[in-house]
Design a protein around this motif. Structure first.
Motif, mmCIF file in Angstrom:
data_model
loop_
_atom_site.group_PDB
_atom_site.id
_atom_site.type_symbol
_atom_site.label_atom_id
_atom_site.label_comp_id
_atom_site.label_asym_id
_atom_site.label_seq_id
_atom_site.Cartn_x
_atom_site.Cartn_y
_atom_site.Cartn_z
ATOM 1 N N ASP A 39 0.780 -1.233 0.000
ATOM 2 C CA ASP A 39 0.000 0.000 0.000
ATOM 3 C C ASP A 39 0.816 1.289 0.000
ATOM 4 O OD1 ASP A 39 0.658 0.686 2.699
ATOM 5 O OD2 ASP A 39 -1.198 -0.127 3.499
ATOM 6 N N GLY A 40 2.059 1.221 -0.340
ATOM 7 C CA GLY A 40 2.875 2.428 -0.425
ATOM 8 C C GLY A 40 3.254 3.023 0.906
ATOM 9 N N ALA A 41 2.954 2.347 1.982
ATOM 10 C CA ALA A 41 3.293 2.831 3.316
ATOM 11 C C ALA A 41 4.373 1.932 3.913
ATOM 12 C CB ALA A 41 2.051 2.835 4.212
ATOM 13 N N PRO A 42 5.213 2.477 4.755
ATOM 14 C CA PRO A 42 6.244 1.644 5.368
ATOM 15 C C PRO A 42 5.653 0.631 6.338
ATOM 16 C CG PRO A 42 6.240 3.827 6.347
ATOM 17 C CD PRO A 42 5.312 3.888 5.172
ATOM 18 N N LEU A 43 6.354 -0.456 6.517
ATOM 19 C CA LEU A 43 5.971 -1.415 7.540
ATOM 20 C C LEU A 43 6.283 -0.843 8.916
ATOM 21 C CD1 LEU A 43 7.233 -4.931 6.384
ATOM 22 C CD2 LEU A 43 4.926 -3.988 6.241
ATOM 23 N N THR A 44 5.466 -1.200 9.873
ATOM 24 C CA THR A 44 5.749 -0.891 11.269
ATOM 25 C C THR A 44 5.594 -2.169 12.073
ATOM 26 O OG1 THR A 44 3.434 -0.254 11.659
ATOM 27 C CG2 THR A 44 4.980 1.503 11.070
ATOM 28 N N VAL A 45 6.049 -2.131 13.299
ATOM 29 C CA VAL A 45 5.877 -3.253 14.208
ATOM 30 C C VAL A 45 4.851 -2.857 15.254
ATOM 31 C CG1 VAL A 45 7.003 -4.759 15.885
ATOM 32 C CG2 VAL A 45 8.230 -4.049 13.823
ATOM 33 N N ARG A 46 3.784 -3.643 15.357
ATOM 34 C CA ARG A 46 2.731 -3.344 16.320
ATOM 35 C C ARG A 46 2.182 -4.641 16.891
ATOM 36 N NH1 ARG A 46 -2.456 -0.388 14.026
ATOM 37 N NH2 ARG A 46 -3.003 -2.540 13.493
ATOM 38 N N ASP A 47 2.064 -4.670 18.223
ATOM 39 C CA ASP A 47 1.543 -5.853 18.903
ATOM 40 C C ASP A 47 2.291 -7.121 18.497
ATOM 41 O OD1 ASP A 47 -0.379 -4.210 20.129
ATOM 42 O OD2 ASP A 47 -1.827 -4.520 18.507
ATOM 43 N N GLY A 55 -3.103 -1.323 8.595
ATOM 44 C CA GLY A 55 -3.195 -2.057 9.846
ATOM 45 C C GLY A 55 -3.229 -3.562 9.691
ATOM 46 N N ARG A 56 -2.925 -4.064 8.495
ATOM 47 C CA ARG A 56 -2.938 -5.505 8.272
ATOM 48 C C ARG A 56 -1.643 -6.149 8.739
ATOM 49 N NH1 ARG A 56 -4.218 -5.837 1.954
ATOM 50 N NH2 ARG A 56 -2.395 -4.470 1.972
ATOM 51 N N GLU A 57 -1.763 -7.358 9.262
ATOM 52 C CA GLU A 57 -0.571 -8.133 9.586
ATOM 53 C C GLU A 57 0.133 -8.531 8.290
ATOM 54 O OE1 GLU A 57 -1.467 -11.589 11.819
ATOM 55 O OE2 GLU A 57 -2.026 -10.495 13.629
ATOM 56 N N VAL A 58 1.412 -8.357 8.258
ATOM 57 C CA VAL A 58 2.196 -8.666 7.068
ATOM 58 C C VAL A 58 3.165 -9.806 7.363
ATOM 59 C CG1 VAL A 58 4.023 -7.773 5.558
ATOM 60 C CG2 VAL A 58 1.991 -6.387 6.025
ATOM 61 N N VAL A 59 3.262 -10.729 6.420
ATOM 62 C CA VAL A 59 4.262 -11.789 6.475
ATOM 63 C C VAL A 59 5.213 -11.604 5.304
ATOM 64 C CG1 VAL A 59 4.670 -14.272 6.254
ATOM 65 C CG2 VAL A 59 2.768 -13.434 7.664
ATOM 66 N N ALA A 472 -0.741 -10.451 3.666
ATOM 67 C CA ALA A 472 -1.320 -9.381 4.477
ATOM 68 C C ALA A 472 -2.679 -9.834 4.983
ATOM 69 C CB ALA A 472 -1.453 -8.095 3.669
ATOM 70 N N THR A 473 -2.847 -9.858 6.284
ATOM 71 C CA THR A 473 -4.092 -10.316 6.893
ATOM 72 C C THR A 473 -4.816 -9.143 7.537
ATOM 73 O OG1 THR A 473 -3.156 -12.498 7.333
ATOM 74 C CG2 THR A 473 -5.103 -11.876 8.599
ATOM 75 N N ALA A 474 -6.068 -8.921 7.127
ATOM 76 C CA ALA A 474 -6.863 -7.797 7.635
ATOM 77 C C ALA A 474 -7.450 -8.176 8.988
ATOM 78 C CB ALA A 474 -7.961 -7.432 6.649
ATOM 79 N N GLY A 475 -6.648 -8.029 10.013
ATOM 80 C CA GLY A 475 -7.034 -8.408 11.361
ATOM 81 C C GLY A 475 -5.931 -9.204 12.009
ATOM 82 N N THR A 476 -6.283 -10.262 12.693
ATOM 83 C CA THR A 476 -5.313 -11.084 13.404
ATOM 84 C C THR A 476 -5.369 -12.521 12.916
ATOM 85 O OG1 THR A 476 -5.592 -9.722 15.387
ATOM 86 C CG2 THR A 476 -4.556 -11.879 15.674
ATOM 87 N N THR A 477 -4.254 -13.048 12.498
ATOM 88 C CA THR A 477 -4.195 -14.445 12.091
ATOM 89 C C THR A 477 -4.364 -15.348 13.303
ATOM 90 O OG1 THR A 477 -2.691 -13.887 10.277
ATOM 91 C CG2 THR A 477 -2.785 -16.188 10.948
ATOM 92 N N LEU A 478 -5.308 -16.277 13.209
ATOM 93 C CA LEU A 478 -5.519 -17.240 14.281
ATOM 94 C C LEU A 478 -4.835 -18.569 13.987
ATOM 95 C CD1 LEU A 478 -9.304 -16.567 15.032
ATOM 96 C CD2 LEU A 478 -7.296 -15.577 16.167
#
Length: 615
Positions: A39-47, A55-59, A472-478
Motif C-alpha cells: 500500500d505504499g506505506a512503510p511497515l511498522t511493528v505493532r503488537d 493495519g494488516r498483519e504482514v508476512v 497481508a491479513t486484515a485483522g489477526t491471524t488465528l
C-alpha cells in the motif's frame, strides 16, 4: 551460515463463470488490482507483528540476495548489472513466490579507505535494490560478514571470509590465520585465532573499528534514502546491522549472555541511533542474537536471545537464523526430516519474539543442494517451511489449530542467479578460480540458476518454494497451514492430509495442494491477501470460506483473484470481510476443476462446524 562445525566448541460455483454463495456479505475488494500489496506505506511493528499502512498483519517471505555480495567478481554487489537484478527480481516473484528479500551489502566495499565512503558502490547497490522494489518486493538490508573479513586470509588459504575492509584488518596485527584440522569453513569461527581476535576487537571498539563501521552505516543509509523516491523508500523494511554476531573470545568471567548484554546490545542501540540520524526513524533494526543461541545440537548451544535487552518495542525486530546442524553433519541425523521436525525450534523463535514484544523473522534457513547430505534437502526444507507456517505438526494441526502461533516471516538462503557459473579468484588467487556452486567455501544453497539460454530456473521443487501464504491479513491471524505436496524424488510428501472427519473437504482437495487460513477481522477496509502460487491457475482454484464459496474466482467481490504488483505475472487472492472482531476461515485448493455445487456446499458446512468448534 549453514556449516555444522562452526557451532561446535570442542467457496456456489462456476457455471460459465463464478458464483458466490447466497448470504455472503456484499463487500468488495478494496484498492485497485495493480496497487502495491504493501500500500505504499512503510511497515511498522505493532503488537508483535509487522503491519502495513492499513493495519494488516504482514508476512515477509523470500530469499537472501545474494551470496554474490561476498565475492570479488562483481565488486561486492549482488549482480553484475541492473539488468541482471531485474531478471532476478522478476524470477523471484514469478518462480519463487517471494514478496521480500534480504539484500546483502559489504562494509569493505562501502568504506575501502578509512573514513572515505565509496558513493559509486552505494549508488550501484541502490540501483540494484530498486529492481526489487519495482517488482513489488520488500527489501531489508544486511551488512554481511562471515569470518570477519576476507583480508584475514591469504592467497593460498583453504577458506575465505567477507565483511571488514583491509584497513580494519591491518589495524589489528592479527596472527597468521590457521584453522588447524578443519573440515568445514565455519570451524574458523571458534578455532581460527585470527578470526577470533578480530571479532573480539570489533566488539571492544579497538582501533575505533566499531565507530568507523557505524559512521559508514549511517552514510550508507542516508545515501540509500536520498537516492530512492518516497514511495520506493517505503518499500525498505529495515536494516540488519550485523550478520551472525559472535564474541570471538570472552573476557574473564564473561558468558554468551553477559556478552550480549554488555557488548552486543549496546552496539545495536548505537546502530539504532544512526538509523534515526539517517532518516530511518520509522524502520526497525533487524537485530540478531549470538549465532549459537538456538543451535539444535546441545553441545553447540549458548545461552542468549537478547534476554537482558528488555522489551525491544517497535524499533527492533528479533532476527535469527536456523540451519539443521544435525542434518548437515551427515552423522547426527541419519534419516530425513519428518512432519513437525522443527516445530519446537521455531516455537522458540516465536516465544522469544513474543517475550521481547516484537515481530520475528528467520532471515536465513536452508540446506545444501549437493554433497553427501543433499538427499535430505527436500524434507528439511519442507519441514522448515511447515514450521514457519505453523507451530503445529501436520498430524496435529486440524485438532489443535489455535495453537499454531503467528505465521513467521523468513528468507531462505539463497537466491544466486550465477549459481554454478561464477568466475571468482579465491582470495585474489588467479590460480584458484572458482566457478562451481556458490563459489564460496564450497557452499551450494542457491534455489535458482540460469539455464543454457540464460533464463532463470529453479533448482528445487517449485511446489516447495512457490507457496500459498498470507502476505497481508486484515485483522489477526488465528491459524494457518499449507500442504504443498512437494516431492522427495518421485515421492510426494503429504504431511497434513485432511482428516477423515471432514470427508467432503478431503474429497474436494483430493491429491491437490491446499491451505487454510483462519483470522479475526480488524477495523480496516483493505482485504486479506494471500499469494497464489503458479500451481493455482485461476480456473483450477477453489475457495471455500464463510465469505463465499467460489470456483475460478472473479476479479472483484469478497473472494477475488487479481495480479500481484510488479508485472511479474504472479497473482494474489483477496478475501474481503465487512465486519470487525469476527473469526473467518478460508480453504484454498487446486484439487478439483469446476467441482459440483453439492460438494462445495457440503465442504463449507464441514468447515463451518470445524471452525466453530476449534475457535
Amino acid at each position: 551460515m549453514p556449516n555444522l562445525w562452526a557451532r561446535l566448541p570442542a467457496v456456489l460455483v462456476v457455471l460459465c463463470g463464478s458464483l458466490t454463495v447466497a448470504g455472503a456479505p456484499p463487500a468488495t475488494a478494496a484498492g485497485p488490482s495493480g496497487s502495491l500489496w504493501f500500500d505504499g506505506a512503510p511497515l511498522t511493528v505493532r503488537d508483535g507483528r509487522f503491519t502495513d499502512g492499513q493495519g494488516r498483519e504482514v508476512v515477509l517471505r523470500g530469499y537472501n540476495v545474494s551470496g554474490e555480495s561476498k565475492l570479488a567478481e562483481n565488486g561486492g554487489l549482488p549482480f553484475a548489472s541492473v539488468a541482471d537484478a531485474r531478471k532476478s527480481a522478476t524470477a523471484l516473484r514469478a518462480l519463487g513466490g517471494g514478496n521480500a528479500v534480504r539484500f546483502l551489502l559489504s562494509w569493505a566495499r562501502a568504506e575501502p579507505v578509512r573514513g572515505q565512503v565509496d558513493t559509486a558502490y552505494l549508488t550501484a547497490a541502490t540501483e540494484q535494490l530498486r529492481a526489487f522494489l519495482d517488482a513489488g518486493v520488500r527489501v531489508h538490508l544486511d551488512f554481511h560478514q562471515d569470518l570477519y573479513s576476507r583480508h584475514l586470509f591469504d592467497a593460498g588459504s583453504w577458506y575465505t571470509g567477507d565483511g571488514a575492509p583491509e584497513w580494519a584488518v591491518d589495524a589489528g596485527s592479527y596472527p597468521r590465520e590457521s584453522c588447524g584440522i578443519c573440515f568445514f569453513w565455519g570451524q574458523n569461527i571458534t578455532q581460527n585465532a585470527a578470526v577470533r581476535q578480530a571479532q573480539y576487537d570489533f566488539w571492544h571498539n579497538a582501533h575505533g573499528l566499531q565507530d568507523a563501521f557505524l559512521a559508514t552505516a549511517q552514510a550508507t543509509m542516508d545515501h540509500i534514502r536520498r537516492h530512492l523516491s518516497a514511495e520506493e523508500f517505503a518499500g525498505i523494511a529495515g536494516f540488519d546491522p550485523y550478520n551472525e554476531p559472535y564474541a570471538g573470545d570472552y573476557d574473564s568471567g564473561q558468558t554468551s549472555r553477559t556478552w550480549e548484554r554488555d557488548l552486543l546490545w549496546p552496539f545495536y542501540v548505537r546502530f539504532r541511533a544512526r538509523m534515526d540520524a539517517a532518516g530511518w526513524q520509522d524502520k526497525p533494526a533487524f537485530v540478531e542474537p549470538n549465532l549459537f543461541w538456538n543451535a539444535n545440537i546441545s553441545a553447540q548451544r549458548r545461552e542468549g536471545g537478547l534476554l537482558d535487552a528488555g522489551p525491544l518495542g517497535p524499533g527492533y525486530v528479533f532476527d535469527t537464523h536456523f540451519y539443521d546442524q544435525k542434518a548437515i553433519s551427515g552423522i547426527l541425523m541419519w534419516g530425513k526430516a519428518a512432519d513437525g521436525q522443527y516445530a519446537a525450534d521455531f516455537a522458540a523463535v516465536r516465544d522469544r519474539a513474543s517475550a521481547a514484544g516484537t515481530a520475528a523473522v528467520v532471515s536465513e534457513f536452508g540446506h545444501p543442494l549437493s554433497g553427501t547430505v543433499s538427499d535430505k534437502a527436500p524434507t528439511v526444507l519442507k519441514a522448515m517451511y511447515q514450521a514457519l507456517d505453523s507451530g503445529r505438526a501436520g498430524a496435529r494441526w486440524w485438532t489443535d489449530p489455535a495453537a499454531s502461533g503467528p505465521v513467521l516471516s523468513g528468507t531462505q538462503w539463497q537466491w544466486d542467479l550465477y549459481s554454478g557459473r561464477h568466475h571468482e579468484p579465491m582470495n585474489g588467487n588467479p590460480g584458484k578460480v572458482l566457478t562451481a556452486k556458490d563459489a564460496w567455501n564450497d557452499e551450494d544453497l542457491s534455489a535458482v540458476r540460469l539455464d543454457g539460454s540464460g533464463n532463470a530456473t529453479l533448482r528445487q521443487d517449485a511446489r516447495l518454494l512457490d507457496r500459498l501464504y498470507p502476505g497481508a491479513t486484515a485483522g489477526t491471524t488465528l491459524a494457518f497451514t499449507y500442504e504443498d505436496r512437494s516431492r522427495d524424488g518421485s515421492t510426494t510428501l503429504t504431511w497434513n492430509p485432511v482428516p477423515a472427519s471432514l470427508p467432503h473437504v478431503a474429497e474436494l482437495v483430493g491429491s491437490g495442494q491446499y491451505g487454510v487460513l483462519v483470522w479475526r477481522s480488524g477495523d480496516g477496509t483493505a482485504p486479506t491477501e494471500l499469494h497464489l502460487p503458479a500451481s493455482f491457475p485461476t480456473a483450477a482454484t477453489t475457495v471455500v470460506s464463510d465469505l463465499g464459496t467460489v470456483s475460478a474466482p472473479p476479479a472483484a467481490g469478497p473472494v477475488a483473484v487479481v495480479p500481484e504488483p510488479g508485472g511479474t505475472g504472479s497473482r494474489r487472492l483477496l478475501l474481503t470481510d465487512a465486519d470487525s472482531g469476527v473469526p473467518h476461515y478460508a480453504l484454498v485448493t487446486n484439487g478439483a476443476t469446476a467441482p459440483a455445487p453439492d460438494l462445495l456446499t457440503a465442504a463449507r458446512s464441514e468447515l463451518a462446524a470445524w471452525a466453530a468448534t476449534r475457535f
